[in-house]
Design an enzyme around this catalytic site. Structure first.
Site, PDB file in Angstrom:
ATOM      1  N   HIS A 170      -3.842   8.476   8.476  1.00  0.00           N
ATOM      2  CA  HIS A 170      -2.665   7.837   9.055  1.00  0.00           C
ATOM      3  C   HIS A 170      -2.911   6.362   9.359  1.00  0.00           C
ATOM      4  O   HIS A 170      -2.422   5.832  10.366  1.00  0.00           O
ATOM      5  CB  HIS A 170      -2.251   8.587  10.334  1.00  0.00           C
ATOM      6  CG  HIS A 170      -2.071  10.057  10.111  1.00  0.00           C
ATOM      7  ND1 HIS A 170      -2.612  11.028  10.907  1.00  0.00           N
ATOM      8  CD2 HIS A 170      -1.416  10.713   9.126  1.00  0.00           C
ATOM      9  CE1 HIS A 170      -2.299  12.227  10.436  1.00  0.00           C
ATOM     10  NE2 HIS A 170      -1.580  12.064   9.350  1.00  0.00           N
TER      11      HIS A 170
HETATM   12  C1  LIG Z   1      -3.864  12.940   2.104  1.00  0.00           C
HETATM   13  C2  LIG Z   1      -2.807  12.498   3.067  1.00  0.00           C
HETATM   14  C3  LIG Z   1      -2.270  13.417   3.976  1.00  0.00           C
HETATM   15  C4  LIG Z   1      -1.303  13.008   4.878  1.00  0.00           C
HETATM   16  N1  LIG Z   1      -0.696  13.933   5.686  1.00  0.00           N
HETATM   17  C5  LIG Z   1       0.335  13.558   6.477  1.00  0.00           C
HETATM   18  C6  LIG Z   1       1.061  14.516   7.226  1.00  0.00           C
HETATM   19  O1  LIG Z   1       0.817  15.724   7.158  1.00  0.00           O
HETATM   20  N2  LIG Z   1       2.067  14.064   8.039  1.00  0.00           N
HETATM   21  C7  LIG Z   1       2.367  12.741   8.155  1.00  0.00           C
HETATM   22  O2  LIG Z   1       3.256  12.396   8.933  1.00  0.00           O
HETATM   23  N3  LIG Z   1       1.706  11.822   7.433  1.00  0.00           N
HETATM   24  C8  LIG Z   1       0.734  12.198   6.581  1.00  0.00           C
HETATM   25  N4  LIG Z   1       0.103  11.267   5.809  1.00  0.00           N
HETATM   26  C9  LIG Z   1       0.515   9.854   5.945  1.00  0.00           C
HETATM   27  C10 LIG Z   1       1.874   9.549   5.302  1.00  0.00           C
HETATM   28  O3  LIG Z   1       2.017  10.170   4.066  1.00  0.00           O
HETATM   29  C11 LIG Z   1       1.993   8.040   5.196  1.00  0.00           C
HETATM   30  O4  LIG Z   1       1.912   7.507   6.491  1.00  0.00           O
HETATM   31  C12 LIG Z   1       3.289   7.553   4.599  1.00  0.00           C
HETATM   32  O5  LIG Z   1       3.467   8.068   3.315  1.00  0.00           O
HETATM   33  C13 LIG Z   1       3.249   6.034   4.570  1.00  0.00           C
HETATM   34  O6  LIG Z   1       4.344   5.571   3.851  1.00  0.00           O
HETATM   35  P1  LIG Z   1       4.324   4.149   3.166  1.00  0.00           P
HETATM   36  O7  LIG Z   1       5.686   3.959   2.596  1.00  0.00           O
HETATM   37  O8  LIG Z   1       3.804   3.163   4.129  1.00  0.00           O
HETATM   38  O9  LIG Z   1       3.230   4.248   2.009  1.00  0.00           O
HETATM   39  P2  LIG Z   1       3.044   5.309   0.814  1.00  0.00           P
HETATM   40  O10 LIG Z   1       3.861   6.531   1.055  1.00  0.00           O
HETATM   41  O11 LIG Z   1       1.602   5.452   0.656  1.00  0.00           O
HETATM   42  O12 LIG Z   1       3.690   4.558  -0.420  1.00  0.00           O
HETATM   43  C14 LIG Z   1       3.182   3.370  -0.974  1.00  0.00           C
HETATM   44  C15 LIG Z   1       3.539   3.352  -2.457  1.00  0.00           C
HETATM   45  O13 LIG Z   1       3.401   2.036  -2.942  1.00  0.00           O
HETATM   46  C16 LIG Z   1       2.761   2.076  -4.214  1.00  0.00           C
HETATM   47  N5  LIG Z   1       2.105   0.787  -4.406  1.00  0.00           N
HETATM   48  C17 LIG Z   1       1.103   0.271  -3.652  1.00  0.00           C
HETATM   49  N6  LIG Z   1       0.772  -0.956  -4.100  1.00  0.00           N
HETATM   50  C18 LIG Z   1       1.568  -1.207  -5.145  1.00  0.00           C
HETATM   51  C19 LIG Z   1       1.680  -2.317  -6.027  1.00  0.00           C
HETATM   52  N7  LIG Z   1       0.897  -3.411  -5.883  1.00  0.00           N
HETATM   53  N8  LIG Z   1       2.595  -2.252  -7.011  1.00  0.00           N
HETATM   54  C20 LIG Z   1       3.395  -1.165  -7.159  1.00  0.00           C
HETATM   55  N9  LIG Z   1       3.323  -0.088  -6.352  1.00  0.00           N
HETATM   56  C21 LIG Z   1       2.417  -0.112  -5.348  1.00  0.00           C
HETATM   57  C22 LIG Z   1       1.790   3.235  -4.098  1.00  0.00           C
HETATM   58  O14 LIG Z   1       1.399   3.694  -5.364  1.00  0.00           O
HETATM   59  C23 LIG Z   1       2.628   4.234  -3.314  1.00  0.00           C
HETATM   60  O15 LIG Z   1       3.418   5.032  -4.164  1.00  0.00           O
HETATM   61  C24 LIG Z   1      -0.869  11.640   4.897  1.00  0.00           C
HETATM   62  C25 LIG Z   1      -1.406  10.728   3.981  1.00  0.00           C
HETATM   63  C26 LIG Z   1      -2.348  11.138   3.073  1.00  0.00           C
HETATM   64  C27 LIG Z   1      -2.881  10.132   2.099  1.00  0.00           C
END
Ligand SMILES: Cc1cc2nc3c(=O)[nH]c(=O)nc-3n(C[C@H](O)[C@H](O)[C@H](O)COP(=O)(O)OP(=O)(O)OC[C@H]3O[C@@H](n4cnc5c(N)ncnc54)[C@H](O)[C@@H]3O)c2cc1C
Length: 541
Positions: A478
């Site tokens: 997280h």
């Molecule tokens: C293994 C794991 C288990 C988890 N379990 C939980 C859970 O049970 N409950 C919970 O609440 N949270 C959980 N989390 C955390 C939660 O999934 C994240 O906090 C949330 O998805 C964050 O969202 P975000 O939009 O910030 O990033 P993300 O969902 O990570 O999305 C970022 C996206 O941007 C893309 N990207 C990055 N850089 C670039 C670039 N330069 N060009 C193009 N695309 C790019 C990536 O490929 C990705 O698809 C978990 C995370 C992981 C990794």
């Protein structure tokens, strides 16, 4: 498959199709006059395992769907690989699906710290719009949103016993783990629909992709932002398999790459701490000293137990025929332990009666994996009954950092998590482990426990617990805070999520949270993106 765009000019260019990016793409393209491009570095989320809740045990270790970030070496010399989703849906396609919305006073504290409009009332409103909750709509739950929330089940003896042991320790049972801020133990709320994963992509992108004004390109990684002075006008990208492409944003570029990738994209583009940029050979375009700083991730301890006198889930997965039978049952009925996410039970409680508020979370599942297959690197389910209990302090104060080391996408970043580097965090960890052992030693759960397999009774003294936590602890997955919002001129984004010192650029993802809302941050990030869409649409001229 992604359509080849007919144009390279859009009103909004969104980088990253994760929790935040999918919501933004949907909400901004609701108005057919807005043309929206969503760029994703990973590929499509079309594997069967992207639908099966427990499928993430396979996808999160598969480089086709996940990217790992190596830490610097720990005191004992080992290096950890922290995973992030690299696929449409981002980390929501590979995560544990615990729907934990966070603590109301945390959000109000955000506003009190000078971030106007970021308070619990607004987040609750966003959560209610996002949720379609199995327990139905109420003042604290949504009933008609796009994300189904289900309570893990069916009830199981070891889970019921643990909840009863929590009750004897003063932590009452609650049907809805998000229904209050008091100490509580519950079957986990998961973002699943009828036993299938409900990722951000499934909830918000699938239907929106039919819109002509929304274009999604996968296998395309933003290398750097295009700047005209301090105005961001587009994104220069590298295509998987070769080639580059530049997209232009008429209105704004919205960076949603997540807490790991977003600061790195800003730094590659010349937005960051001048010292870091110069060392990496990147021209400084906009000094922003806190980009990549304030990395916050909670560090807990995984306890594993050998049990007897109770079935648990091990029996359903401890040999290939059993595993196949469990899989077949799931395919036929979408039920059983495969039908919910990483954990069956959650408890949120005080690690110490003197704590002012609940500060620790427990995730529990009656599965134990005390060995790893040396060939596949995957955990092996034990033959005997067992359980995992992760004890995680929810509000870490230690701060790490994540920075580029060179100008290109292939330059390996430097991730210094600095886990447990404050005395407060160390003492919290000690209390969290001791409390976990206290709960497990309470009847009725206690009668099933044969032995603590991990960390084991030899980890007993405060210093042993701290040393174990640093070198062998569990990172919660997280991480956040690397482009934190704040009122200070040095904070990376302002309360409209605009990157200070630039025009036409916002960061909308987990990196803008300064602290953890309460451990898991998927639900908070989705709500943040919902609010961000309101702000962007209100400010649209
Ligand atoms: C293994 C794991 C288990 C988890 N379990 C939980 C859970 O049970 N409950 C919970 O609440 N949270 C959980 N989390 C955390 C939660 O999934 C994240 O906090 C949330 O998805 C964050 O969202 P975000 O939009 O910030 O990033 P993300 O969902 O990570 O999305 C970022 C996206 O941007 C893309 N990207 C990055 N850089 C670039 C670039 N330069 N060009 C193009 N695309 C790019 C990536 O490929 C990705 O698809 C978990 C995370 C992981 C990794």
């Amino acid at each position: 498959m992604a359509r080849t765009p007919q144009t390279s000019i859009f009103d909004y260019v969104i980088v990253g199709a994760g929790a935040a990016g999918c919501i933004l793409a949907n909400r901004l393209s609701e108005d057919r006059r807005n043309s929206v491009l969503l760029i994703e570095a990973g590929g499509p989320d079309t594997s069967l395992m992207h639908l099966v809740p427990k499928g993430f045990y396979f996808t999160l270790t598969n480089p086709k769907y996940a990217k790992t970030f190596a830490t610097v070496a720990f005191p004992d010399g080992h290096v950890e690989q922290l995973p992030r989703g690299r696929v449409i849906g981002g980390s929501t396609t590979i995560n544990g699906m615990v729907w934990n919305r966070g603590w109301a006073p945390y959000y109000d504290g955000w506003e009190a710290a000078g971030n106007a409009g970021w308070n619990w009332k607004r987040f609750l409103d966003a959560f209610r719009k996002i949720e379609r909750h199995q327990l139905g709509a109420s003042e604290v739950r949504g009933g008609s949103g796009a994300v189904d929330i289900e309570i893990a089940g069916p009830r199981e003896e070891a889970c019921d016993a643990l909840i009863a042991s929590f009750e004897r320790n003063g932590v009452g049972y609650a049907e809805d783990m998000n229904g209050s801020g008091v100490e509580r133990a519950s079957y986990v709320a998961s973002n699943t629909r009828k036993g299938t994963r409900m990722s951000a992509s499934r909830a918000y992108l699938r239907s929106a992709r039919r819109r002509k004004n929304l274009t999604v390109v996968s296998h395309t990684e933003a290398e750097r932002l295009v700047l005209d002075g301090t105005r961001v006008t587009g994104v220069h990208c590298r295509r998987t398999g070769g080639g580059t492409v530049t997209y232009t944003a008429r209105r704004e570029v919205l960076v949603c790459g997540g807490a790991f990738d977003s600061p790195l994209l800003l730094e590659r583009s010349g937005i960051g701490n001048p010292e870091v940029l110069e060392k990496a050979g990147v021209l400084v375009r906009v000094p922003s000293p806190r980009v990549g700083q304030n990395f916050k991730e909670h560090r807990g301890i995984l306890l594993q137990f050998r049990l007897s006198g109770v079935k648990g889930y091990n029996a359903e997965a401890s040999s290939t025929p059993r595993y196949l039978w469990t899989g077949l049952k799931y395919l036929l009925s979408r039920s059983g332990m495969i039908a919910h996410g990483g954990y069956a039970v959650s408890a949120i409680y005080k690690s110490d009666p003197a704590s002012e508020h609940p500060d620790t979370q427990c995730f529990f599942t009656p599965i134990s994996t005390s060995a790893v297959n040396p060939m596949s690197g995957r955990m092996v389910v034990d033959k005997h009954p067992g359980a995992k209990y992760v004890a995680l302090p929810m509000y870490p104060t230690s701060q790490g950092s994540l920075h580029i080391t060179g100008p290109g996408l292939d330059d390996v970043p430097r991730l210094e998590p600095n886990f447990l580097s404050t005395e407060e965090d160390r003492q919290m960890l000690v209390k969290a482990l001791r409390k976990a052992r206290e709960v497990v030693a309470t009847e009725p759960f206690a009668k099933y426990v044969v032995e603590e397999l991990q960390p084991g009774p030899q980890v007993a003294e405060d210093e042993e617990i701290i040393e174990y936590g640093i070198n062998h602890g569990n990172a919660g997955a997280h991480g956040l805070g690397t482009c934190a919002m704040g009122p200070d001129p040095e904070d990376v984004v302002d309360s409209s999520l605009r990157v200070r010192g630039t025009e036409g650029l916002r960061v909308v993802d987990a990196s803008v949270f300064r602290d953890q809302p309460s451990g898991n941050n998927n639900a908070p990030t989705m709500a943040l993106a919902w609010i961000a869409a309101d702000i962007i649409l209100e400010q649209q001229v």
